[in-house]
Structure formats: C-alpha cells, structure tokens
Motif scaffolding. Structure first.
Motif, short mmCIF file in Angstrom:
data_model
loop_
_atom_site.label_atom_id
_atom_site.label_comp_id
_atom_site.label_asym_id
_atom_site.label_seq_id
_atom_site.Cartn_x
_atom_site.Cartn_y
_atom_site.Cartn_z
N ARG A 1 9.82 13.97 5.08
CA ARG A 1 11.22 13.38 6.14
C ARG A 1 11.23 11.62 5.95
O ARG A 1 11.97 11.67 6.15
CB ARG A 1 10.35 13.76 7.48
N ILE A 2 9.96 11.09 5.81
CA ILE A 2 10.63 9.26 5.89
C ILE A 2 11.28 8.96 4.78
O ILE A 2 12.48 8.51 4.69
CB ILE A 2 9.48 8.49 5.78
N LEU A 3 11.28 10.08 3.42
CA LEU A 3 11.82 8.74 2.51
C LEU A 3 13.21 9.88 2.21
O LEU A 3 13.80 8.70 1.65
CB LEU A 3 11.30 10.27 0.74
N LEU A 4 13.48 11.20 2.56
CA LEU A 4 14.80 11.76 2.92
C LEU A 4 15.86 11.02 3.19
O LEU A 4 16.30 11.39 3.33
CB LEU A 4 14.19 12.92 2.64
N GLU A 5 14.66 10.95 4.92
CA GLU A 5 15.67 9.85 5.97
C GLU A 5 16.43 9.18 5.47
O GLU A 5 18.24 8.94 6.11
CB GLU A 5 14.98 8.93 6.51
N ASP A 6 16.21 7.83 4.38
CA ASP A 6 17.23 7.20 4.03
C ASP A 6 17.62 7.54 2.31
O ASP A 6 18.45 6.29 1.30
CB ASP A 6 16.96 5.73 3.96
N ALA A 7 17.19 8.36 2.16
CA ALA A 7 17.37 8.99 0.28
C ALA A 7 19.49 9.01 0.61
O ALA A 7 20.25 9.22 1.08
CB ALA A 7 17.24 10.17 0.11
N GLY B 1 11.09 1.63 6.38
CA GLY B 1 13.25 2.57 5.88
C GLY B 1 13.54 1.90 4.89
O GLY B 1 13.96 2.66 3.92
N GLY B 2 13.39 0.22 4.80
CA GLY B 2 14.36 0.20 3.92
C GLY B 2 13.91 -0.03 2.38
O GLY B 2 14.37 0.03 1.48
N GLU B 3 12.68 0.59 2.31
CA GLU B 3 11.89 0.63 1.25
C GLU B 3 11.80 2.47 0.56
O GLU B 3 11.31 2.11 -0.88
CB GLU B 3 10.59 -0.25 0.82
N SER B 4 11.26 2.72 1.20
CA SER B 4 11.90 4.45 0.66
C SER B 4 12.23 4.48 -0.21
O SER B 4 12.34 5.65 -1.33
CB SER B 4 11.84 5.57 1.98
N ARG B 5 13.94 3.67 -0.37
CA ARG B 5 15.24 4.48 -1.19
C ARG B 5 14.57 3.50 -2.68
O ARG B 5 15.08 4.55 -3.44
CB ARG B 5 16.63 3.72 -0.64
N GLU B 6 14.32 2.65 -2.39
CA GLU B 6 13.90 2.33 -3.95
C GLU B 6 12.26 2.74 -4.06
O GLU B 6 12.34 2.74 -5.68
CB GLU B 6 13.57 0.65 -3.15
N PHE B 7 11.93 3.30 -3.85
CA PHE B 7 11.27 4.07 -4.12
C PHE B 7 10.92 5.03 -5.08
O PHE B 7 10.77 5.21 -6.19
CB PHE B 7 9.74 4.41 -3.09
N LEU B 8 12.23 5.98 -4.42
CA LEU B 8 12.51 7.53 -5.00
C LEU B 8 13.54 6.87 -6.29
O LEU B 8 13.18 7.48 -7.10
CB LEU B 8 13.61 8.04 -3.73
N CYS B 9 13.44 5.66 -6.14
CA CYS B 9 15.37 5.24 -7.58
C CYS B 9 13.65 4.65 -8.58
O CYS B 9 14.14 4.85 -9.79
CB CYS B 9 16.03 3.72 -7.28
N GLU B 10 12.65 4.32 -7.98
CA GLU B 10 11.79 3.78 -9.14
C GLU B 10 11.04 4.74 -10.07
O GLU B 10 10.83 4.53 -10.96
CB GLU B 10 10.52 3.00 -8.72
N ASN B 11 11.06 6.29 -8.91
CA ASN B 11 9.73 6.72 -9.44
C ASN B 11 10.51 7.94 -9.28
O ASN B 11 10.81 8.44 -8.27
CB ASN B 11 8.67 6.84 -9.25
N LEU C 1 1.19 -0.98 -0.01
CA LEU C 1 0.27 0.18 -0.40
C LEU C 1 1.06 1.35 0.05
O LEU C 1 0.64 2.21 -0.71
CB LEU C 1 -1.12 0.29 1.43
N PRO C 2 2.07 1.02 1.12
CA PRO C 2 2.52 2.78 0.85
C PRO C 2 3.10 2.93 -1.08
O PRO C 2 2.77 4.47 -1.05
CB PRO C 2 4.24 2.20 1.92
N LYS C 3 3.91 2.17 -1.17
CA LYS C 3 3.82 2.46 -2.74
C LYS C 3 2.76 2.95 -3.88
O LYS C 3 3.08 3.70 -4.08
CB LYS C 3 4.79 1.15 -3.68
N ALA C 4 1.33 2.31 -3.51
CA ALA C 4 0.80 2.10 -4.16
C ALA C 4 -0.38 3.45 -4.26
O ALA C 4 -0.61 4.87 -5.29
CB ALA C 4 -0.92 1.85 -3.61
N MET C 5 0.45 4.09 -2.97
CA MET C 5 0.19 5.98 -2.44
C MET C 5 0.49 6.52 -3.00
O MET C 5 0.26 7.64 -3.07
CB MET C 5 -0.55 5.74 -0.97
#
Length: 391
Positions: free
Chosen positions: A193-199, A153-163, A119-123
C-alpha cells in the motif's frame, strides 16, 4: 520524567513524550511556548535534571519509589549501517533483523535514525534477495521493521524505479506459507500500500494477474482489519487503469467485496470497499459479476445515507452504472425488492450534495415506466410521480 531533554525553545520535556508529540502527533510547535519546533531539531539531554530526579528517587526508595535508569546512548547512523552490513552474512541475518526490530519498536528517535541510514531500502533489498533464493527465514522480521519505521513517501517511487522486482517479491511473500502467516500477509500488503500510493503509471501498468489474485486472497481469507484495509487501498490505487480492473474482476474481486460488505465492516472499510466496487462496475465484466451475487444491489442500497457521504457517492454511481448498462427487467425488479428505489427517493429529500440528488433523479427517470407498475409504498410512488412530472 525518565529521560529529560531540552528543546531549542529552552523547555525541558520527557524524551518519549516530546518525540511522540513531534513524530507521531505531527505537531510542529513547542507545547508550552507555541514557537516553531521542527521535527529534525535537536533534543539536548538535560543531565542535571536527570541526576536530580535519580537522587530524589534514591532518597524516597523507602516509600516504594524506584530509581530511574540512566538512558541508553542514542542510536547513531554508524551503528545502523553496521547492522545493515551484517545482513550480508547469512549466519548473522536473523540475529541482526531481530535486533533491528527491537530498536525500531523502542522509540521514535530510533525510527528516525534508521530511516536516515537507509534501512527501508535495505529491508526491501533483503526481501528481494529472499525471493530470488526461495528463503523465508527473516521475512517476518523484515516486514515488521518496514511497518514500524515506515517508508518515506518521496522515496517509495524511487525504490520501485531502482528495483523492478520489489512488487514481484512482495507478491511472492503473499503466497508463501510460514509461521504467523496472517501477520506476515498483513504486513506485506501494508508495505505494498505504501509503495503503490505514489507509484508511477508505468509501475501500475506492469502489475500482473497473480498480484491481484494474491490481494483478493487477503480479502477472501478475512485477514486482520489492517490487512483488509491495506488490500482495499491497493486495489483502489490500481483501479484507474482498465487492464487492472479487468484482472481484478477475473480474480473474483467483486464477489469478495460484496461478501466483505455483507459482514457489516467498520466505516472506513465500507468507504474503501464501495470505492473499489464503483470502479469495477464501470466495466461489463464487473457489472455481470456484481449482478451474479444475490446480495449486491441490496447491500449497496442499504449503505446509502447510513454510513458517510464518502459512501453515498460510489453507492449511487454503482446503481447508476447498473441501471444504465445492465437494466434488464430482472434487475429492475431486484432494485424494487432490495428497496434501492425507495432509498433513492429518500435521498432526494435528504440533506446531501445536489449532484447526488441529480444522479438519483436520473436513475429514477430512466426506468420510471417499469417501476410505477410495481406495488410500493405510497411515499415512494408519490416521489417518483413528482420527479417524473418535474422532468
């Protein structure tokens, strides 16, 4: 108990309580046996105990005891995937998002299931779609869901790379005018904040001036406490890059940070605030903006030894940068008037880290010849003379 469940250790708890213990409290052991209890361990419904409780409630109804309802079936991944699919139908979007929001607020079990279903990615994809179509309907609900279920936490970096449009989309949201604007902004900056914490550094290098203007705008508008803290953390994550510091200064960040601090915020906000200011005062533009505000030196000096060790460090670094690179006669006088010199002398005698004392000595020695000519209290002058001689 309203919904008794049994853990793998054989102990029965109320579902809400044990899930809070595991998912919110961050605990990994059974409260009774102290045996390991992984967060992903099964919680088996204790139907026998639930029926006994319901029977007891029925028997005692005359005493005002209400019968506990039979728990709803557990939310499963298949149902969440069905809801996600419904988002592709425009007419169903708002109804689906409202249902998702209610489910995510219902229990920790639901949040866990929704995260596992993606769901996080879908949102985030939905928010990007709103940005591309100029649609604001549903954004408030989507951001609320993301804040409730949290992005792993481990998925935020992946989301930013994908989109690569995720950051741009959330920046756009911060500039939109809509109902419950303050709440929407608070949620949007919390997600950032959550996305950039591990960007990655690559993501931080692509941040644009508009991004920082919108983040600084959150501080300027005095958003919610949560929104302000999230905005400060976003700035702190982006500070290590010189280009980002320059854009922050150009967006008026230094002035707004000082204004925020003059409002006597809570401890954590001050720690974040001075942390960002210490980075921005490393560049000439940042120091110039800092000194152009009449309350900069005074408020920083005031915070030393009065908040926490996490504040003393950046506060001393700010004064050090100012003295070393911008120590004009006017600044030297202002440091006396703002009692920054006196506070540095007090710090030398306080119970604090040795490296902070060394930094304070360095500042005092750097302009001793000017400061000794200013009228000041006897203890401060004695302190200055003592450390001048010892050097």
């Amino acid at each position: 108990m309203k919904d008794p469940v049994t853990t793998i250790t054989g102990i029965t708890y109320d579902r809400e309580s044990i899930e809070r213990w595991l998912f919110t409290g961050g605990n990994t052991t059974c409260p009774v046996t102290k045996q390991p209890l992984p967060k992903d361990s099964d919680l088996t419904p204790n139907h026998t105990l639930r029926r006994l409780i319901q029977a007891w409630c029925t028997e005692n109804a005359s005493h005002g005891v209400d019968r506990i309802p039979t728990p709803k079936p557990c939310l499963d991944k298949a149902y969440v995937l069905k809801l996600i699919k419904n988002l592709s139908h425009h007419k169903l979007q708002l109804k689906t998002l409202t249902q998702m929001e209610l489910l995510s607020a219902e229990s920790e079990r639901n949040k866990k299931c929704m995260v596992q279903a993606g769901l996080p990615k879908a949102m985030l994809v939905f928010i990007v779609s709103c940005f591309e179509n100029g649609q604001v309907s549903g954004i408030e609900e989507a951001l609320s869901i993301l804040c409730l279920i949290k992005i792993p936490g481990g998925e935020s970096r992946e989301f930013l790379c994908e989109n690569d449009k995720i950051i741009e989309s959330l920046t756009w949201v911060l500039g939109c005018k809509m109902e419950n604007y303050a709440t929407v902004k608070s949620h949007a900056v919390s997600v950032l904040r959550i996305l950039l914490e591990d960007a990655s550094s690559g993501v931080l290098e692509r941040l644009k001036p508009e991004f920082f203007e919108r983040i600084v705008g959150v501080l300027r508008e005095k958003n919610t406490q949560k929104g302000i803290k999230s905005a400060l953390e976003v700035l702190l994550y982006a500070c290590p890059l010189g280009r980002n510091r320059k854009m922050m200064v150009q967006s008026g960040a230094v002035f707004e940070l000082i204004e925020l601090e003059l409002g006597s915020p809570e401890r954590r906000t001050t720690e974040l605030n001075l942390g960002v200011l210490s980075h921005l005062c490393c560049c000439a533009e940042g120091r110039a903006q800092f000194l152009s505000h009449g309350g900069g030196i005074a408020v920083v000096a005031m915070r030393i030894l009065r908040v926490s060790p996490a504040v003393d460090d950046p506060a001393i670094l700010i004064l050090s940068s100012i003295c070393k690179f911008s120590g004009t006669s006017m600044v030297i006088k202002e440091m006396v008037d703002a009692k920054a010199v006196s506070k540095l002398c007090v710090l030398l005698q306080a119970d604090c880290a040795p490296y902070l004392k060394d930094k304070a000595k360095e500042i005092l020695r750097s302009h001793f010849d000017e400061w000794k000519n200013f009228p000041c209290n006897f203890s401060s002058l004695s302190c200055l003379l003592e450390y001048k001689v010892s050097s």
